[in-house]
Design a protein around this motif. Structure first.
Motif, PDB file in Angstrom:
ATOM      1  N   SER A 198       2.768   1.656  -3.551  1.00  0.00           N
ATOM      2  CA  SER A 198       1.356   1.977  -4.425  1.00  0.00           C
ATOM      3  C   SER A 198       0.993   3.510  -4.247  1.00  0.00           C
ATOM      4  N   TRP A 199       0.978   3.938  -3.007  1.00  0.00           N
ATOM      5  CA  TRP A 199       0.555   5.287  -2.616  1.00  0.00           C
ATOM      6  C   TRP A 199       1.794   5.982  -3.127  1.00  0.00           C
ATOM      7  N   THR A 211      -1.188  -3.550  -3.621  1.00  0.00           N
ATOM      8  CA  THR A 211      -1.597  -4.280  -2.319  1.00  0.00           C
ATOM      9  C   THR A 211      -1.754  -5.617  -2.766  1.00  0.00           C
ATOM     10  N   LEU A 231       0.837  -1.114   0.218  1.00  0.00           N
ATOM     11  CA  LEU A 231       0.098  -0.074  -0.039  1.00  0.00           C
ATOM     12  C   LEU A 231       0.843   1.202  -0.027  1.00  0.00           C
ATOM     13  N   LEU A 284      -3.612   1.620  -6.121  1.00  0.00           N
ATOM     14  CA  LEU A 284      -3.581   1.067  -4.891  1.00  0.00           C
ATOM     15  C   LEU A 284      -3.897  -0.415  -4.769  1.00  0.00           C
ATOM     16  N   ALA A 285      -5.112  -0.800  -5.368  1.00  0.00           N
ATOM     17  CA  ALA A 285      -5.431  -2.278  -5.367  1.00  0.00           C
ATOM     18  C   ALA A 285      -4.517  -3.116  -5.810  1.00  0.00           C
ATOM     19  N   ALA A 307      -6.162   5.130 -12.738  1.00  0.00           N
ATOM     20  CA  ALA A 307      -6.959   5.639 -11.873  1.00  0.00           C
ATOM     21  C   ALA A 307      -6.326   5.398 -10.116  1.00  0.00           C
ATOM     22  N   ARG A 308      -6.429   6.056  -9.048  1.00  0.00           N
ATOM     23  CA  ARG A 308      -5.785   5.832  -8.121  1.00  0.00           C
ATOM     24  C   ARG A 308      -6.244   4.502  -7.386  1.00  0.00           C
ATOM     25  N   ARG A 309      -7.611   4.225  -7.661  1.00  0.00           N
ATOM     26  CA  ARG A 309      -7.969   3.004  -6.841  1.00  0.00           C
ATOM     27  C   ARG A 309      -7.413   1.795  -7.473  1.00  0.00           C
ATOM     28  N   VAL A 310      -7.125   1.684  -8.714  1.00  0.00           N
ATOM     29  CA  VAL A 310      -6.516   0.626  -9.494  1.00  0.00           C
ATOM     30  C   VAL A 310      -4.915   0.361  -8.847  1.00  0.00           C
TER      31      VAL A 310
END
Length: 91
Positions: free
Chosen positions: A16-17, A38, A13, A34-35, A29-32
């Protein structure tokens, strides 16, 4: 194994952040991001733990970060550069 998994998730995490913060124009996209980081770290911890065996927490975490970095590198898009024609190729 639980602490190795939790540590690898936290490291993935964080990695990726940092990538999403540093390269927002070259990543989806940020969600992609971060996921992916992780889950890549969790998968890397699983594979490394299976290869090294129990009792190698630092090695497992290093393997988790390595796999997370590889997964994040696959998400990178190339920079947009304008292709200029040289004077020799123009007719």
């Amino acid at each position: 194994m639980f602490w190795e998994a939790l540590g690898s998730v936290m490291l993935g995490l964080a990695l990726s952040w940092a990538a999403a913060h540093r390269l927002p124009d070259r990543l989806p996209a940020r969600r992609v991001v971060l996921a992916s980081g992780t889950l890549g770290a969790l998968f890397g911890a699983l594979v490394t733990h299976a290869a090294l065996g129990p009792g190698n927490a630092p090695g497992t975490l290093i393997g988790a970060v390595a796999v997370a970095a590889v997964v994040l590198s696959l998400l990178l898009r190339p920079t947009t550069r304008r292709m200029r024609r040289s004077a020799a190729t123009q007719s």
